[in-house]
Design a protein around this motif. Sequence first.
Motif, short mmCIF file in Angstrom:
data_model
loop_
_atom_site.label_atom_id
_atom_site.label_comp_id
_atom_site.label_asym_id
_atom_site.label_seq_id
_atom_site.Cartn_x
_atom_site.Cartn_y
_atom_site.Cartn_z
N ALA A 181 0.90 -1.17 -0.01
CA ALA A 181 0.18 0.00 -0.06
C ALA A 181 0.93 1.28 0.03
N VAL A 182 0.76 2.06 -0.75
CA VAL A 182 1.46 3.30 -0.95
C VAL A 182 0.49 4.38 -0.80
N LEU A 183 1.17 5.12 0.28
CA LEU A 183 0.47 6.44 0.79
C LEU A 183 1.04 7.68 0.38
N VAL A 184 0.38 8.54 -0.31
CA VAL A 184 0.90 9.78 -1.05
C VAL A 184 0.07 10.75 -0.62
N SER A 185 0.31 12.05 -0.94
CA SER A 185 -0.14 13.30 -0.70
C SER A 185 0.12 14.28 -1.69
N GLY A 186 1.13 14.07 -2.92
CA GLY A 186 1.41 14.98 -3.78
C GLY A 186 1.51 14.56 -5.09
N SER A 187 2.85 14.84 -5.65
CA SER A 187 2.82 14.41 -7.19
C SER A 187 3.31 13.11 -7.45
N GLY A 188 3.47 12.30 -6.52
CA GLY A 188 3.87 10.86 -6.61
C GLY A 188 4.76 10.44 -7.59
N SER A 189 5.85 11.36 -7.60
CA SER A 189 7.06 10.84 -8.46
C SER A 189 7.66 9.38 -7.94
N ASN A 190 7.70 9.39 -6.58
CA ASN A 190 8.23 8.12 -6.04
C ASN A 190 7.35 6.82 -6.25
N LEU A 191 6.13 7.11 -6.12
CA LEU A 191 5.07 6.04 -6.43
C LEU A 191 5.29 5.55 -7.94
N GLN A 192 5.37 6.53 -8.90
CA GLN A 192 5.91 6.18 -10.21
C GLN A 192 7.05 5.39 -10.38
N ALA A 193 8.10 5.63 -9.65
CA ALA A 193 9.44 4.89 -9.59
C ALA A 193 9.03 3.43 -9.33
N LEU A 194 8.20 3.29 -8.33
CA LEU A 194 8.00 1.90 -7.59
C LEU A 194 7.04 1.33 -8.72
N ILE A 195 6.23 1.62 -9.44
CA ILE A 195 5.58 1.41 -10.35
C ILE A 195 6.13 0.96 -11.64
N ASP A 196 7.16 1.91 -12.11
CA ASP A 196 7.81 1.60 -13.02
C ASP A 196 9.04 0.55 -12.92
N ARG A 197 9.80 0.36 -11.62
CA ARG A 197 10.79 -0.27 -11.45
C ARG A 197 10.42 -1.71 -10.82
N LEU A 198 9.41 -1.75 -10.04
CA LEU A 198 9.18 -3.04 -9.39
C LEU A 198 7.62 -3.80 -10.00
N HIS A 199 6.69 -3.07 -9.98
CA HIS A 199 5.32 -3.48 -10.06
C HIS A 199 5.18 -4.33 -11.20
N GLY A 200 4.88 -5.78 -10.52
CA GLY A 200 4.63 -6.78 -11.56
C GLY A 200 5.86 -7.21 -12.39
N ARG A 201 7.11 -6.75 -11.84
CA ARG A 201 8.33 -7.12 -12.60
C ARG A 201 9.40 -7.81 -11.83
N VAL A 243 -3.13 2.37 -3.65
CA VAL A 243 -2.81 3.72 -3.37
C VAL A 243 -3.60 4.47 -2.74
N ILE A 244 -3.11 5.19 -1.66
CA ILE A 244 -4.14 5.85 -0.74
C ILE A 244 -3.54 7.28 -0.52
N SER A 245 -4.56 8.17 -0.48
CA SER A 245 -4.34 9.75 -0.46
C SER A 245 -5.01 10.14 0.50
N ASN A 246 -4.69 11.45 1.31
CA ASN A 246 -5.60 12.13 2.15
C ASN A 246 -5.94 13.38 1.10
N VAL A 247 -5.38 13.50 -0.06
CA VAL A 247 -5.81 14.81 -0.92
C VAL A 247 -6.46 14.09 -2.33
N PRO A 248 -7.84 14.63 -2.07
CA PRO A 248 -8.66 14.33 -3.52
C PRO A 248 -8.03 14.95 -4.64
N GLY A 249 -7.87 14.31 -5.73
CA GLY A 249 -7.24 14.95 -6.86
C GLY A 249 -5.71 15.06 -6.94
N ALA A 250 -4.98 14.37 -5.92
CA ALA A 250 -3.63 14.40 -6.02
C ALA A 250 -2.99 13.82 -7.25
#
Length: 213
Positions: free
Chosen positions: A6-26, A35-42
């Motif tokens: 579970a990845v918790l995010v509030s902003g731009s999510g460039s580190n989430l993107q790194a997890l998706i690109d480098r690891l997710h399903g690979r 993916v959980i955020s406290n900020v709608p529309g993040a």
Amino acid sequence: MAFRLAVLVSGSGSNLQALIDRLHGRVAGVEVALVISNVPGALALERAERADIPTAVFPLHEFPDREARDRAMAAAIETAGVDLVVLAGYMQLLTPAFLRRFPHRVINLHPALLPSFPGERAIADALEYGVKLTGVTVHFVDEGVDSGPVIRQEAIPVHEDDTAASLATRVHALEHRVLPRVVELFAKGKIHPPGPGSRVVRVDDSQPSEIDW
Ligand code: GRF
């Protein structure tokens, strides 16, 4: 076997993107399950949706207090069968009750070499202090602010002509490498939390990474 995040995010999510690109399903069975955020529309939520990853939003104002919000969030994480909770730019403190539900299974990424420069202005604080080295820390989350046991740190030099923006660019690039590597090591059982009375995390980093950088 899957290793679910579970990845918790509030902003731009460039580190989430790194997890998706480098690891997710690979790599090492790692799946970003939620993916959980406290900020709608993040922007981070858009990145998750683009990768077909389920999202959930828990804004504080929709709950009576932080405890209630974190209880609902913990329930969603348990339902998703998550192995590790990753704070990747999640700008809220988690309640002690939340942390007790996931012992040694919540990690945070911080853009400085802790215990120097905790808090939200870490990169600017390091630059203004005049340190010649700064970097990135991944640590277990405890009840304090950026105060839990350190899992991994990597350093970079501060250049004479750095501005907060130029330093931030290099720190973020380093984060995008360090966080996926730590999660890979977790998924492979190479990270051993501290025993009672200790804060020393043991990390077996002897095997090369399988990540295709
Ligand atoms: C990162 O610098 C992280 O260290 C800090 O918040 C920032 C999040 O950036 N905790 P992003 O949302 O992953 O782009």
